[in-house]
Motif scaffolding. Structure first.
Motif, PDB file in Angstrom:
ATOM      1  N   SER A 189       0.827  -1.212   0.000  1.00 39.09           N
ATOM      2  CA  SER A 189       0.000   0.000   0.000  1.00 39.09           C
ATOM      3  C   SER A 189       0.858   1.257   0.000  1.00 39.09           C
ATOM      4  N   GLU A 190       1.918   1.246   0.801  1.00 39.29           N
ATOM      5  CA  GLU A 190       2.822   2.402   0.843  1.00 39.29           C
ATOM      6  C   GLU A 190       3.524   2.576  -0.494  1.00 39.29           C
ATOM      7  N   LEU A 191       3.890   1.455  -1.118  1.00 43.37           N
ATOM      8  CA  LEU A 191       4.523   1.498  -2.433  1.00 43.37           C
ATOM      9  C   LEU A 191       3.548   2.095  -3.448  1.00 43.37           C
ATOM     10  N   ALA A 192       2.297   1.650  -3.379  1.00 38.99           N
ATOM     11  CA  ALA A 192       1.274   2.158  -4.298  1.00 38.99           C
ATOM     12  C   ALA A 192       1.078   3.659  -4.119  1.00 38.99           C
ATOM     13  N   GLU A 193       0.974   4.100  -2.882  1.00 41.20           N
ATOM     14  CA  GLU A 193       0.752   5.521  -2.610  1.00 41.20           C
ATOM     15  C   GLU A 193       1.892   6.377  -3.145  1.00 41.20           C
ATOM     16  N   SER A 194       3.115   5.887  -3.026  1.00 36.73           N
ATOM     17  CA  SER A 194       4.259   6.667  -3.500  1.00 36.73           C
ATOM     18  C   SER A 194       4.214   6.854  -5.012  1.00 36.73           C
TER      19      SER A 194
END
Length: 209
Positions: free
Chosen positions: A32-37
């Protein structure tokens, strides 16, 4: 003599890698953090997803990145270290792409579709057999209609195909079977395979034809 891999061993490893990819491990972003970035980048959604794939095809294959995985993932089953690293890297990438497409990666039905992407181009025929067409936007209603029996069928097909792939590439015959990813794993991430898996993920979750 190497321990024999089984479909169940592979599925257990996938489930473990999935949990780590979704919840994150120390020093690495969660899916999720990867996606948000990547969602913060300029451009169309498809461009952002492709940017993520390009990153996986380069940085994820470097010794520095894989060394960073050392000691962070202790598998509950014994599988080759390079196979374990591929599972984690690719699952995190696919889950991030699904998240970018606004799918709930904590939904078991979405999880099975993410697993299906791991088999690359074979996913299309495999999912077609259970009535799911890649390239057609999967609405929440369509996802909700996926039964528990279909999930089991998808997961079983994924386990079988990954086991077969491991055997044909010689991974099963490795004499060193280790339960932890450690040290520098040279060439562990198959760039061609990762690129194909990423493209199938985009076709499934981002860019339906």
């Amino acid at each position: 003599m190497a321990n024999a891999l089984t479909e169940q061993t592979i599925m257990t490893a996938l489930d473990f890698a999935y949990e780590k990819a979704i919840n994150g491990v120390a020093g690495l972003d969660s899916a999720s953090e990867l996606a948000e970035s990547y969602l913060k980048e300029d451009g169309e959604l498809i461009d952002k997803a492709n940017s993520l794939i390009r990153w996986q095809n380069t940085k994820a294959a470097t010794s520095g990145f894989l060394t960073g995985l050392g000691g962070l993932l202790v598998m509950p089953v014994t599988i080759p270290a390079n196979l374990a690293s591929v599972y984690f890297v690719q699952i995190r990438m696919i889950a991030a792409i699904a998240q970018m497409g606004d799918y709930d990666v904590r939904d078991d039905k979405v999880k099975s579709l993410i697993y299906a992407c791991l088999v690359g181009n074979a996913a299309k025929e495999m999912l077609k057999d259970v009535g799911i067409q890649i390239g057609k936007k999967l609405t929440q209603t369509a996802i909700n209609s996926i039964s528990g029996q279909v999930i089991i069928k998808i997961n079983k097909a994924v386990g079988f195909r990954l086991l077969t792939k491991a055997g044909t590439t010689g991974i099963v015959n490795l004499t060193k079977m280790v339960p932890v990813i450690g040290g520098v794993i040279g060439g562990a991430v198959d760039l061609a395979s990762t690129n194909t898996v990423g493209n199938i993920a985009v076709e499934t979750f981002i860019n339906p034809k």
